[in-house]
Design an enzyme around this catalytic site. Sequence first.
Site, PDB file in Angstrom:
ATOM      1  N   CYS A  47     -41.660  13.876   4.090  1.00  0.00           N
ATOM      2  CA  CYS A  47     -41.717  15.319   3.855  1.00  0.00           C
ATOM      3  C   CYS A  47     -41.378  16.072   5.145  1.00  0.00           C
ATOM      4  O   CYS A  47     -42.142  16.023   6.105  1.00  0.00           O
ATOM      5  CB  CYS A  47     -43.126  15.677   3.388  1.00  0.00           C
ATOM      6  SG  CYS A  47     -43.531  17.415   3.471  1.00  0.00           S
ATOM      7  N   CYS A  50     -44.105  18.371   6.447  1.00  0.00           N
ATOM      8  CA  CYS A  50     -45.211  17.648   7.097  1.00  0.00           C
ATOM      9  C   CYS A  50     -44.836  17.303   8.538  1.00  0.00           C
ATOM     10  O   CYS A  50     -45.652  17.447   9.449  1.00  0.00           O
ATOM     11  CB  CYS A  50     -45.557  16.381   6.331  1.00  0.00           C
ATOM     12  SG  CYS A  50     -46.225  16.668   4.678  1.00  0.00           S
TER      13      CYS A  50
END
Length: 132
Positions: A47, A50
């Site tokens: 991600c 993230c």
Amino acid sequence: MPLKVLEATVWSFDGVFEKFRSEAAGNKANLILFLADKDPATSLSWCPDCVRAEPVIYKKLEASSDDIALLRAYVGDRPTWRNPKHPWRVDARFKLTGVPTLIHWENDTVKGRLEDHEAHLVNKIESLVADK
């Protein structure tokens, strides 16, 4: 020991969350950070949000002199997370829609949250942690 970190996966979450909850009263802030798993091929999260938010969040929390508990909860790999029936998407306590999501947990409920698009913003992290 200002920052105390616990880690959980979807499968270990209930037990770790109970420990987190049982120790919550002794901390100035209790936070849950829902994150994507690391990709075994790259050792980075799959991600990009993230990857961007994690270092900012950790730097801010580690700089605090307050006792803060952080439960890092890993949502799984991309296919696991994309399932609309993912346990944390349908859990009435969390109702996750994206990762990362940083939640301020207080009095056994969500007091505040930062969603994926804002979890990397220092001023928002500061406001969430200070919201006592």
